[in-house]
Design an enzyme around this catalytic site. Structure first.
Site, PDB file in Angstrom:
ATOM      1  CB  CYS A   1     -39.463 -12.003 -97.271  1.00  0.00           C
ATOM      2  SG  CYS A   1     -37.995 -12.616 -98.043  1.00  0.00           S
TER       3      CYS A   1
ATOM      4  NE  ARG B   1     -29.539  -9.508 -97.328  1.00  0.00           N
ATOM      5  CZ  ARG B   1     -30.669  -9.692 -98.006  1.00  0.00           C
ATOM      6  NH1 ARG B   1     -31.818  -9.352 -97.469  1.00  0.00           N
ATOM      7  NH2 ARG B   1     -30.662 -10.208 -99.218  1.00  0.00           N
TER       8      ARG B   1
HETATM    9  P1  XMP Z   1     -36.364 -18.348-100.074  1.00  0.00           P
HETATM   10  O1  XMP Z   1     -37.756 -18.162-100.545  1.00  0.00           O
HETATM   11  O2  XMP Z   1     -35.526 -19.129-101.013  1.00  0.00           O
HETATM   12  O3  XMP Z   1     -35.742 -16.873-100.005  1.00  0.00           O
HETATM   13  O4  XMP Z   1     -36.336 -18.906 -98.694  1.00  0.00           O
HETATM   14  C1  XMP Z   1     -34.391 -16.626 -99.718  1.00  0.00           C
HETATM   15  C2  XMP Z   1     -34.064 -15.170 -99.958  1.00  0.00           C
HETATM   16  O5  XMP Z   1     -34.833 -14.318 -99.097  1.00  0.00           O
HETATM   17  C3  XMP Z   1     -34.115 -13.096 -98.859  1.00  0.00           C
HETATM   18  N1  XMP Z   1     -34.114 -12.877 -97.421  1.00  0.00           N
HETATM   19  C4  XMP Z   1     -34.964 -12.035 -96.778  1.00  0.00           C
HETATM   20  N2  XMP Z   1     -35.880 -11.180 -97.267  1.00  0.00           N
HETATM   21  N3  XMP Z   1     -36.434 -10.570 -95.056  1.00  0.00           N
HETATM   22  C5  XMP Z   1     -36.613 -10.437 -96.389  1.00  0.00           C
HETATM   23  O6  XMP Z   1     -37.467  -9.648 -96.803  1.00  0.00           O
HETATM   24  C6  XMP Z   1     -35.519 -11.403 -94.506  1.00  0.00           C
HETATM   25  O7  XMP Z   1     -35.387 -11.497 -93.286  1.00  0.00           O
HETATM   26  C7  XMP Z   1     -34.738 -12.164 -95.413  1.00  0.00           C
HETATM   27  N4  XMP Z   1     -33.726 -13.061 -95.240  1.00  0.00           N
HETATM   28  C8  XMP Z   1     -33.389 -13.468 -96.488  1.00  0.00           C
HETATM   29  C9  XMP Z   1     -32.724 -13.285 -99.425  1.00  0.00           C
HETATM   30  O8  XMP Z   1     -32.652 -12.558-100.619  1.00  0.00           O
HETATM   31  C10 XMP Z   1     -32.627 -14.784 -99.627  1.00  0.00           C
HETATM   32  O9  XMP Z   1     -31.717 -15.144-100.631  1.00  0.00           O
END
Ligand code: XMP
Length: 501
Positions: free
Chosen positions: A315, A413
């Site tokens: 993120c 999203r």
């Molecule tokens: P982890 O830390 O487990 O996080 O890899 C997975 C979660 O991150 C969110 N997610 C995003 N958040 N930009 C964001 O700010 C992104 O591009 C993105 N893609 C995923 C999502 O909630 C996921 O479950």
């Protein structure tokens, strides 16, 4: 949930903490880690046997990971960058997995030679040795199994010469339980299903059927009908409603309204519309990081709240938009606001080690959603990549440039549906995570870490950990002390990778 001193005080001061800021305090334990109960809920009516949920991301959760995770007791959320029909078909594959029924069995022909079949087996990479045999009319005439191949000493024999023709077959609609009984009684390793015209329309294999019948009850995360549980992500507006229609036809267990900012009118309107049409369907809504937002969604009828704005590995939202809240405080604030609602919280993103799971739960979560901790497994989508002498798999944010360019769902999203190719504002990045091997081995370590944490805290169940778990805040010195230090690590450990720190 009892107030947690450290988190409560931090909240009063407007200070937000995350995983590396805290550690759990230990307490008197009457239970051994292996005996603790880690059953929980993802949503109001949908349970989990282990509190681990697969993130709705295109490098994490499609049907393969969802099947394996449900078999381990958790649940996957099928991502929404798939077309609505592909997403529904992914759900259907999970729901039908335990039927044990092979709908289109690989068959061989009576006229083929043994060597032809064996070389095809090799080139196609089939791992099995049992095949139904079809005659020239396309009807079932026999069966060959491993024994028939092993006792054949002339590879130029025809399949017709070695096959067994004493067949036990069953009609098209034979259930798994009926098949189990028939195969046990007849001591048959495979049971072909045949229609009125003598054509093969399905097949059961005893080893699969037995595994399902004997292991499922204790470990698998099943619905009332004995099928694996699965969730699917939708966005907002009309497309979400269309997806829900297709997904419910396939018997999806939970719908997740999956947005970067869950506290919006469009999310609430979509939630109300889904609940109006499908009052018995559980809907988890997110993401939020502030208690008031969680409460607003709960009041609108959410059956579960997903918490996490910007903690994820991939993120960049917090850097790009300047918003978000460190995850442990976000979970705590939402959990406190939802006291009395009995609506589960899923802590989404930011976990890096198994020790983060008990921390998330003690802060108020009922389950954790993982992206990077599950990406890199065999079951996650995508091929292995060799880079700098090591094995990796791709992992990317759904708000990364490439994900948004490829998928309208990703643009939606992040509220960028109308933006052209050069007008995108990414909120995520893409990269590589270490190849991790089988999901089963990876989850074994995560569950083991959670149970050990519960043993140290002295809690018996997820409910008790939420209630009793309490924290110390730690300093950077405490943080360095927590990791291995003053040593060059020379051996691999299945649950600690120093270089990913
Ligand atoms: P982890 O830390 O487990 O996080 O890899 C997975 C979660 O991150 C969110 N997610 C995003 N958040 N930009 C964001 O700010 C992104 O591009 C993105 N893609 C995923 C999502 O909630 C996921 O479950």
């Amino acid at each position: 949930m009892r107030s947690k001193n450290v988190l409560e005080r931090a909240r009063d001061e407007g200070l937000a903490l995350t995983y590396d800021d805290v550690r759990l305090r230990t307490g008197f334990a009457e239970v051994m880690p292996e005996d603790v109960d880690i059953g929980s809920n993802f949503s109001r009516n949908v349970g989990l046997k282990i509190p681990i949920v697969g993130a709705a991301m295109d490098t994490v959760t499609e049907y393969r990971l969802a099947i394996e995770l449900a078999k381990l007791g958790g649940m996957g959320v099928i991502h929404r960058s798939l077309s609505p029909s592909e997403q529904a078909s992914n759900v259907s594959k999970v729901k039908h997995h335990l039927n044990g029924l092979i709908e289109k069995p690989i068959y061989i022909l009576e006229s083929e030679t043994v060597s032809e079949v064996l070389s095809r087996r090799e080139s196609k990479g089939y791992s099995f040795h049992s095949y139904p045999v079809l005659g020239s009319e396309g009807n079932l005439v026999g069966i060959v199994t491993r024994n028939d191949f092993e006792f054949c000493d002339n590879d130029s024999s025809s399949i017709g010469d070695i096959m067994s023709t004493e067949l036990v077959t069953s009609p098209e609609n034979t259930s798994l339980s009926m098949a189990y009984d028939i195969m046990r009684m007849g001591k048959k390793k495979i049971l072909p299903l045949v229609n009125g015209g003598g054509e093969i329309v399905g097949m059961y294999v005893y080893s699969d059927v037995k595994r399902i019948k004997t292991r499922s009850a204790e470990k698998y995360n099943l619905d009332e009908g004995g099928q694996l549980q699965v969730a699917a992500a939708v966005g907002v507006g009309e497309e979400a409603i269309e997806r829900v229609e297709l997904l419910t036809e396939k018997k999806v267990d939970v719908i997740v309204i999956d947005t970067a900012h869950g506290d919006t009118k469009s999310v609430v309107d979509t939630l109300l519309e889904i609940k109006r049409n499908y009052s018995n369907l559980d809907v988890v809504v997110g993401n939020v990081s502030v208690g008031e937002s969680a409460k607003r969604l709960a009041d609108a009828g959410a059956d579960g709240i997903k918490v996490g704005q910007g903690p994820g590995t991939i993120c960049t939202t917090r850097m790009i938009a300047g918003i978000g809240r460190p995850q442990v405080s976000a979970i705590y604030d939402c959990a406190k606001s939802l006291e009395g609602y009995e609506i589960p919280i899923c802590a989404d993103g930011g976990l890096r080690y198994s020790g983060d799971i008990p921390i998330a739960i003690a802060a108020g979560a009922h389950s954790v959603m993982m992206g990077s901790m599950l990406a890199g497994t065999d079951e996650a989508p995508g091929e292995m990549v060799f880079f700098q002498g090591r094995q990796w798999k791709r992992y990317r944010g759904m708000g990364s440039l490439s994900a948004m360019e490829e998928s309208s769902a990703s643009r939606e999203r992040y509220s960028q549906e109308g933006n052209g190719k050069n007008q995108m504002i990414p909120e995520g990045i893409e990269g590589l995570v270490s190849y991790k091997g089988r999901l089963e081995d990876v989850v074994f370590q995560y569950v083991g870490g959670l149970k050990r944490g519960m043993g140290y805290v002295g809690t018996n169940s997820i409910k008790e950990l939420r209630e009793k778990g309490d924290f110390d805040r730690i300093t950077t010195a405490g943080f360095s002390e927590s990791h291995p230090h003053d040593i060059k690590i020379t051996g691999d450990s299945p649950n600690y990778r120093g270089e990913e720190r």
